[in-house]
Design a protein around this motif. Structure first.
Motif, PDB file in Angstrom:
ATOM      1  N   VAL A  80      39.393  34.416  37.134  1.00 27.03           N
ATOM      2  CA  VAL A  80      40.373  34.100  38.175  1.00 27.03           C
ATOM      3  C   VAL A  80      39.884  32.887  38.965  1.00 27.03           C
ATOM      4  O   VAL A  80      38.713  32.828  39.359  1.00 27.03           O
ATOM      5  CB  VAL A  80      40.569  35.303  39.134  1.00 27.03           C
ATOM      6  CG1 VAL A  80      41.527  34.954  40.263  1.00 27.03           C
ATOM      7  CG2 VAL A  80      41.044  36.524  38.368  1.00 27.03           C
ATOM      8  N   TRP A  81      40.792  31.930  39.196  1.00 24.34           N
ATOM      9  CA  TRP A  81      40.479  30.773  40.035  1.00 24.34           C
ATOM     10  C   TRP A  81      40.689  31.132  41.496  1.00 24.34           C
ATOM     11  O   TRP A  81      41.715  31.692  41.858  1.00 24.34           O
ATOM     12  CB  TRP A  81      41.395  29.594  39.701  1.00 24.34           C
ATOM     13  CG  TRP A  81      41.128  28.953  38.391  1.00 24.34           C
ATOM     14  CD1 TRP A  81      41.930  28.978  37.295  1.00 24.34           C
ATOM     15  CD2 TRP A  81      39.984  28.176  38.030  1.00 24.34           C
ATOM     16  NE1 TRP A  81      41.353  28.273  36.273  1.00 24.34           N
ATOM     17  CE2 TRP A  81      40.163  27.767  36.698  1.00 24.34           C
ATOM     18  CE3 TRP A  81      38.821  27.791  38.706  1.00 24.34           C
ATOM     19  CZ2 TRP A  81      39.227  26.989  36.030  1.00 24.34           C
ATOM     20  CZ3 TRP A  81      37.896  27.013  38.033  1.00 24.34           C
ATOM     21  CH2 TRP A  81      38.104  26.620  36.717  1.00 24.34           C
ATOM     22  N   TYR A  82      39.727  30.778  42.321  1.00 20.00           N
ATOM     23  CA  TYR A  82      39.841  30.974  43.765  1.00 20.00           C
ATOM     24  C   TYR A  82      39.678  29.627  44.459  1.00 20.00           C
ATOM     25  O   TYR A  82      38.956  28.758  43.981  1.00 20.00           O
ATOM     26  CB  TYR A  82      38.743  31.916  44.278  1.00 20.00           C
ATOM     27  CG  TYR A  82      38.866  33.323  43.753  1.00 20.00           C
ATOM     28  CD1 TYR A  82      39.705  34.245  44.376  1.00 20.00           C
ATOM     29  CD2 TYR A  82      38.150  33.726  42.636  1.00 20.00           C
ATOM     30  CE1 TYR A  82      39.823  35.539  43.890  1.00 20.00           C
ATOM     31  CE2 TYR A  82      38.265  35.015  42.144  1.00 20.00           C
ATOM     32  CZ  TYR A  82      39.104  35.913  42.770  1.00 20.00           C
ATOM     33  OH  TYR A  82      39.220  37.192  42.284  1.00 20.00           O
ATOM     34  N   HIS A  83      40.353  29.477  45.578  1.00 15.50           N
ATOM     35  CA  HIS A  83      40.128  28.347  46.475  1.00 15.50           C
ATOM     36  C   HIS A  83      40.196  28.898  47.890  1.00 15.50           C
ATOM     37  O   HIS A  83      40.507  30.078  48.092  1.00 15.50           O
ATOM     38  CB  HIS A  83      41.127  27.206  46.236  1.00 15.50           C
ATOM     39  CG  HIS A  83      42.555  27.595  46.390  1.00 15.50           C
ATOM     40  ND1 HIS A  83      43.180  27.682  47.608  1.00 15.50           N
ATOM     41  CD2 HIS A  83      43.480  27.948  45.467  1.00 15.50           C
ATOM     42  CE1 HIS A  83      44.434  28.049  47.439  1.00 15.50           C
ATOM     43  NE2 HIS A  83      44.635  28.227  46.139  1.00 15.50           N
ATOM     44  N   ARG A  84      39.890  28.077  48.848  1.00 21.83           N
ATOM     45  CA  ARG A  84      39.771  28.571  50.226  1.00 21.83           C
ATOM     46  C   ARG A  84      41.011  29.306  50.730  1.00 21.83           C
ATOM     47  O   ARG A  84      40.917  30.143  51.599  1.00 21.83           O
ATOM     48  CB  ARG A  84      39.419  27.416  51.150  1.00 21.83           C
ATOM     49  CG  ARG A  84      37.987  26.991  51.013  1.00 21.83           C
ATOM     50  CD  ARG A  84      37.669  25.816  51.943  1.00 21.83           C
ATOM     51  NE  ARG A  84      36.270  25.486  51.904  1.00 21.83           N
ATOM     52  CZ  ARG A  84      35.708  24.691  51.014  1.00 21.83           C
ATOM     53  NH1 ARG A  84      36.445  24.144  50.071  1.00 21.83           N
ATOM     54  NH2 ARG A  84      34.416  24.439  51.046  1.00 21.83           N
ATOM     55  N   GLY A  85      42.158  29.014  50.167  1.00 24.64           N
ATOM     56  CA  GLY A  85      43.382  29.657  50.634  1.00 24.64           C
ATOM     57  C   GLY A  85      43.718  30.964  49.949  1.00 24.64           C
ATOM     58  O   GLY A  85      44.671  31.627  50.334  1.00 24.64           O
ATOM     59  N   ASN A  86      42.961  31.349  48.923  1.00 19.96           N
ATOM     60  CA  ASN A  86      43.292  32.594  48.211  1.00 19.96           C
ATOM     61  C   ASN A  86      42.045  33.375  47.826  1.00 19.96           C
ATOM     62  O   ASN A  86      41.710  33.509  46.668  1.00 19.96           O
ATOM     63  CB  ASN A  86      44.155  32.313  46.966  1.00 19.96           C
ATOM     64  CG  ASN A  86      43.346  31.825  45.780  1.00 19.96           C
ATOM     65  OD1 ASN A  86      42.316  31.187  45.936  1.00 19.96           O
ATOM     66  ND2 ASN A  86      43.801  32.138  44.585  1.00 19.96           N
ATOM     67  N   VAL A  87      41.364  33.885  48.801  1.00 26.08           N
ATOM     68  CA  VAL A  87      40.165  34.682  48.539  1.00 26.08           C
ATOM     69  C   VAL A  87      40.291  36.031  49.237  1.00 26.08           C
ATOM     70  O   VAL A  87      41.011  36.162  50.229  1.00 26.08           O
ATOM     71  CB  VAL A  87      38.875  33.977  49.022  1.00 26.08           C
ATOM     72  CG1 VAL A  87      38.589  32.756  48.194  1.00 26.08           C
ATOM     73  CG2 VAL A  87      38.938  33.625  50.479  1.00 26.08           C
ATOM     74  N   PRO A  88      39.583  37.036  48.715  1.00 27.82           N
ATOM     75  CA  PRO A  88      39.558  38.316  49.427  1.00 27.82           C
ATOM     76  C   PRO A  88      38.970  38.118  50.828  1.00 27.82           C
ATOM     77  O   PRO A  88      38.188  37.195  51.064  1.00 27.82           O
ATOM     78  CB  PRO A  88      38.630  39.177  48.568  1.00 27.82           C
ATOM     79  CG  PRO A  88      38.603  38.525  47.226  1.00 27.82           C
ATOM     80  CD  PRO A  88      38.813  37.063  47.472  1.00 27.82           C
ATOM     81  N   THR A  89      39.348  38.979  51.723  1.00 28.92           N
ATOM     82  CA  THR A  89      38.848  38.864  53.094  1.00 28.92           C
ATOM     83  C   THR A  89      37.343  39.122  53.151  1.00 28.92           C
ATOM     84  O   THR A  89      36.778  39.795  52.286  1.00 28.92           O
ATOM     85  CB  THR A  89      39.562  39.863  54.030  1.00 28.92           C
ATOM     86  OG1 THR A  89      39.353  41.179  53.519  1.00 28.92           O
ATOM     87  CG2 THR A  89      41.046  39.575  54.114  1.00 28.92           C
ATOM     88  N   ALA A  90      36.739  38.577  54.169  1.00 28.38           N
ATOM     89  CA  ALA A  90      35.315  38.825  54.413  1.00 28.38           C
ATOM     90  C   ALA A  90      35.155  40.265  54.892  1.00 28.38           C
ATOM     91  O   ALA A  90      36.089  40.852  55.443  1.00 28.38           O
ATOM     92  CB  ALA A  90      34.789  37.853  55.467  1.00 28.38           C
ATOM     93  N   PRO A  91      33.979  40.848  54.694  1.00 28.92           N
ATOM     94  CA  PRO A  91      33.766  42.213  55.189  1.00 28.92           C
ATOM     95  C   PRO A  91      33.790  42.244  56.719  1.00 28.92           C
ATOM     96  O   PRO A  91      33.612  41.208  57.366  1.00 28.92           O
ATOM     97  CB  PRO A  91      32.382  42.574  54.643  1.00 28.92           C
ATOM     98  CG  PRO A  91      31.708  41.280  54.389  1.00 28.92           C
ATOM     99  CD  PRO A  91      32.786  40.296  54.057  1.00 28.92           C
ATOM    100  N   PRO A  92      34.009  43.426  57.301  1.00 29.35           N
ATOM    101  CA  PRO A  92      34.045  43.520  58.767  1.00 29.35           C
ATOM    102  C   PRO A  92      32.780  42.962  59.431  1.00 29.35           C
ATOM    103  O   PRO A  92      32.861  42.299  60.451  1.00 29.35           O
ATOM    104  CB  PRO A  92      34.191  45.017  59.033  1.00 29.35           C
ATOM    105  CG  PRO A  92      34.806  45.562  57.785  1.00 29.35           C
ATOM    106  CD  PRO A  92      34.282  44.706  56.662  1.00 29.35           C
ATOM    107  N   ASP A  93      31.626  43.222  58.844  1.00 27.20           N
ATOM    108  CA  ASP A  93      30.370  42.674  59.371  1.00 27.20           C
ATOM    109  C   ASP A  93      30.081  41.388  58.602  1.00 27.20           C
ATOM    110  O   ASP A  93      29.222  41.341  57.731  1.00 27.20           O
ATOM    111  CB  ASP A  93      29.235  43.682  59.197  1.00 27.20           C
ATOM    112  CG  ASP A  93      27.924  43.180  59.771  1.00 27.20           C
ATOM    113  OD1 ASP A  93      27.945  42.223  60.576  1.00 27.20           O
ATOM    114  OD2 ASP A  93      26.877  43.737  59.400  1.00 27.20           O
ATOM    115  N   ASP A  94      30.823  40.324  58.935  1.00 26.96           N
ATOM    116  CA  ASP A  94      30.796  39.103  58.130  1.00 26.96           C
ATOM    117  C   ASP A  94      29.715  38.098  58.509  1.00 26.96           C
ATOM    118  O   ASP A  94      29.632  37.020  57.929  1.00 26.96           O
ATOM    119  CB  ASP A  94      32.159  38.431  58.155  1.00 26.96           C
ATOM    120  CG  ASP A  94      32.575  37.986  59.552  1.00 26.96           C
ATOM    121  OD1 ASP A  94      31.742  37.982  60.485  1.00 26.96           O
ATOM    122  OD2 ASP A  94      33.761  37.639  59.709  1.00 26.96           O
ATOM    123  N   ASN A  95      28.886  38.416  59.482  1.00 25.85           N
ATOM    124  CA  ASN A  95      27.819  37.511  59.934  1.00 25.85           C
ATOM    125  C   ASN A  95      28.362  36.162  60.403  1.00 25.85           C
ATOM    126  O   ASN A  95      27.651  35.164  60.391  1.00 25.85           O
ATOM    127  CB  ASN A  95      26.781  37.265  58.830  1.00 25.85           C
ATOM    128  CG  ASN A  95      26.030  38.501  58.444  1.00 25.85           C
ATOM    129  OD1 ASN A  95      25.811  39.389  59.265  1.00 25.85           O
ATOM    130  ND2 ASN A  95      25.639  38.596  57.187  1.00 25.85           N
TER     131      ASN A  95
END
Length: 132
Positions: A80-95
């Motif tokens: 799967v191709w990803y770019h900044r506009g289509n990625v899974p969300t960061a985890p709640p504790d995203d640092n």
């Protein structure tokens, strides 16, 4: 991406071994060109970073900065191709790191240890007769 301007693409191959990994990465670069409707400058497009996933995974920690994700515009992971506009969300504790930074981390940490990871500089050519 803009014609004549460099973009970087990270490919996490699913093949085992360096020879098969490079062959797969080359196929994905061709697919990237087709999928995006681009013509890439074949003389300028090249791999500039190559490593087995296990080398990158050694000592890998959850990201605390955007580096090195900030250096790439596209990531191929799991076909799967990803770019900044289509990625899974960061985890709640995203640092404090963006979803893009976490996507880079997930791509490396989730790769098979013998997977070949490559980063390519790609240079799209102007599109004749079309606004790009």
């Amino acid at each position: 991406m803009r014609p004549g301007k460099r973009a970087s693409v990270m490919i996490v191959a699913q093949s085992a071994g360096p020879d098969d990994g490079i062959d797969e990465a080359l196929e994905w670069i061709e697919a990237f060109e087709r999928d995006c409707g681009l013509v890439l400058d074949t003389e300028a497009t090249s791999a500039f970073a190559v490593a087995n996933a296990d080398v990158l995974q050694d000592g890998l920690q959850p990201p605390r900065t955007e580096s090195p994700a900030e250096l790439v515009e596209f990531i191929l992971c799991g076909g799967v191709w990803y770019h900044r506009g289509n990625v899974p969300t960061a985890p709640p504790d995203d640092n404090g790191v963006s979803a893009w930074g976490w996507m880079y981390h997930r791509a490396i940490s989730g790769a098979r240890p013998d997977a070949l990871c490559t980063v390519w500089d790609v240079y799209p050519l102007p599109c004749p007769g079309q606004p790009c």
